[in-house]
Enzyme design. Structure first.
Site, PDB file in Angstrom:
ATOM      1  N   HIS A  89       6.093  11.107 110.946  1.00  0.00           N
ATOM      2  CA  HIS A  89       4.978  10.186 110.684  1.00  0.00           C
ATOM      3  C   HIS A  89       4.633   9.367 111.935  1.00  0.00           C
ATOM      4  O   HIS A  89       3.464   9.168 112.249  1.00  0.00           O
ATOM      5  CB  HIS A  89       5.300   9.263 109.509  1.00  0.00           C
ATOM      6  CG  HIS A  89       4.988   9.889 108.189  1.00  0.00           C
ATOM      7  ND1 HIS A  89       5.820  10.810 107.598  1.00  0.00           N
ATOM      8  CD2 HIS A  89       3.920   9.768 107.358  1.00  0.00           C
ATOM      9  CE1 HIS A  89       5.287  11.210 106.456  1.00  0.00           C
ATOM     10  NE2 HIS A  89       4.132  10.598 106.284  1.00  0.00           N
ATOM     11  N   LYS A 136      10.109   9.752  96.886  1.00  0.00           N
ATOM     12  CA  LYS A 136      10.754   8.994  95.812  1.00  0.00           C
ATOM     13  C   LYS A 136      10.659   7.500  96.094  1.00  0.00           C
ATOM     14  O   LYS A 136      10.486   7.091  97.235  1.00  0.00           O
ATOM     15  CB  LYS A 136      12.221   9.410  95.652  1.00  0.00           C
ATOM     16  CG  LYS A 136      13.124   8.930  96.768  1.00  0.00           C
ATOM     17  CD  LYS A 136      14.570   9.150  96.411  1.00  0.00           C
ATOM     18  CE  LYS A 136      15.491   8.843  97.592  1.00  0.00           C
ATOM     19  NZ  LYS A 136      15.802   7.411  97.750  1.00  0.00           N
TER      20      LYS A 136
END
Lengths: 192, 306
Positions: free
Chosen positions: A36, A102
């Site tokens: 990222h 999650k």
């Protein structure tokens, strides 16, 4: 259970709502912390066709190499909130439709879900062999030497990858709803 | 001992202890039919069965490897360290462990789970002839939501007493929300310095999840906190539900008059621990650590013994 084929259209993703159980079929691409950071700093071109109308999976898998092919041994989700500073920009730039991970994400990502037309899909944390067995083929790996096994971009072809929508494109988030509810409980239990 | 340590790593990574599975199943049965939290725990149970049958890691984050090694005087710690490192490298090659040790300055993964501070090894010499190794694999998601409080703490009105400790634990579990892969097991270390306080909290994680603290004051606080953390309603994975934590385990160390730390070590549901006892070259594996034996074991575990 709603069956989704990837790549998927914006229109179809906007139909999804918090609480929907999804089964994914097609290509998902792993990207976590280093990936990222790299995406928002360099906007690599090779990612464009992989992510357009596609899915990012927050996952650092255990992989095993036999001959020339890689097999996913264990591939559950990692905690998504660490990508909160980056995700909205990534979603907008590459037109990503599914963010899979999650623990949920924050307001910036929720807004991006609305603006871009995407959802956050919560996979079961720790269910690593179970989710790995939905990976029918490792199509490719990118930047393996530079980033290492957990952080590399793995292209997984999945068949029946399961998750539940916890943030949708209508501004709803199971996580923020639960945060508000549990905060009231906390204050009552602590007595403040 | 390399071979035995390798098998210990395999067991820790691939086989969730029976006491933890039992509590997860109880949690599953308590959640409403058709709820996301029940379905999450169903997947967890199926996943553990699959991991155990196929010798694959329960979770891809094979965590910080925390070793406690108890050895007779005649055994060299240098030799033990060599064997642990060799077993760790081999376990990584066999994909029982993910390459999980990253140089914090360069960002380079060592590729074999070894490097400065990895794995974590605590040695204790003892007067017995046997060698015992206890191993815990603690995932990073749950480590990130672990916390340390310095009391007094004005924000939650926590003073230097049992009530203050109670407030810290509830607050930490609230702050963790679903990010620690709950239902978690909460290890609490009271006192010590900043480092030993957290070590105490982590040693509590070696206990069996349904054991009992022999100290009646701590036993009562553990029971209260177990119930109160579950009242938060965060539930499995943060999906909402009845089981937010599986248990709360508290240990205390002496502190300086100036300091009062409360450390909270959150352990994800994948509470991967295993033990081995080696006598005369013969290894016997168990799910009950030396740390666990200091506490009142539940009836089922006590019958099986070490």
């Amino acid at each position: 259970m709603i069956r989704i084929e990837l790549p998927v259209s914006e229109k179809d993703v906007r139909k999804l709502k918090v609480g929907d159980e999804i089964s994914l079929h097609g290509t998902i691409v792993t990207a976590r912390d280093a990936a990222h950071k790299l995406m928002v700093e360099e906007w690599p071109k090779f990612v464009e066709p992989l992510l357009k109308n596609g899915a990012i999976y927050h996952c650092g898998p255990v992989m095993k190499k036999t001959g020339k092919s890689w097999k996913a041994v264990a591939a559950g989700p990692t905690t998504s909130i660490r990508e909160e500073p980056y995700e909205a920009a990534v979603m907008d730039h590459y037109k990503v439709r599914f963010i899979i991970g999650k623990g949920g994400m924050g307001p910036k990502t929720l807004k991006a879900c609305k603006d871009v037309g995407a959802v956050y899909l919560h996979a079961i944390g720790g269910a690593a062999p179970l989710l790995a067995d939905t990976v029918v083929r490792t199509k490719a790996v990118h930047l393996l030497d530079e980033l290492g096994v957990p952080e590399a971009f793995w292209e997984f072809e999945v068949d029946g990858f399961k998750g539940i929508v916890t943030m949708d494109s209508h501004g709803k988030s199971l996580h923020s709803a639960l945060l508000r509810k549990s905060k009231k409980k906390r204050d009552a239990i602590i007595g403040i | 001992m390399q071979k035995d340590f390798l098998e210990l790593i395999r067991r820790a990574s691939c086989e969730l202890p029976a006491d933890v599975i039992r509590v997860i199943k109880q949690g599953r049965n308590a959640e409403a039919n058709g709820s996301p939290s029940r379905s999450a725990l169903d997947d967890v149970i199926e996943n553990c069965d699959l991991a155990s049958r196929t010798s694959r890691p329960i979770c891809q984050d094979t965590g910080t490897n925390i070793w406690y090694v108890y050895h007779p005087r005649s055994v060299s710690q240098m030799a033990l360290t060599r064997d642990i490192l060799a077993a760790t490298r081999k376990a990584t090659r066999l994909a029982y462990l993910r390459p999980n040790a990253v140089d914090s300055i360069t960002g380079k993964n060592s590729g074999d789970n070894t490097g400065p501070g990895a794995p974590v090894i605590h040695f204790h010499e003892w007067s017995r002839k046997s060698l015992v190794a206890d191993l815990l694999l603690k995932g990073g998601g749950s480590e990130n939501v672990s916390a340390q409080y310095s009391l007094p703490n004005g924000a939650i009105g926590a003073g230097r007493d049992l009530e203050g400790i109670r407030r810290c634990v509830v607050d930490a579990v609230f702050n963790a929300q679903g990010k620690g892969c709950g239902p978690g097991i909460i290890g609490v270390g009271v006192g010590g310095d900043r480092a030993t306080s957290m070590i105490e909290a982590k040693e509590q994680l070696f206990r069996l999840v349904n054991d009992k603290n022999p100290d009646p004051v701590l036993a009562k606080l553990e029971k209260t906190l177990h119930a109160q953390c579950n009242e938060l309603g965060i539930g499995p994975m943060g999906f909402g539900g009845l089981t937010t934590v599986m248990g709360v385990k508290i240990g205390a160390r002496h502190r300086l008059p100036a300091s009062f730390f409360v450390s909270i070590a959150y352990l994800c549901w994948a509470a991967r621990r295993a033990s081995v006892s080696i006598v005369g070259g013969v290894a016997t594996y168990s799910q009950i650590s030396q740390q666990a034996l200091k506490y009142k074991l539940p009836a089922v575990a006590a019958r099986k013994g070490r």
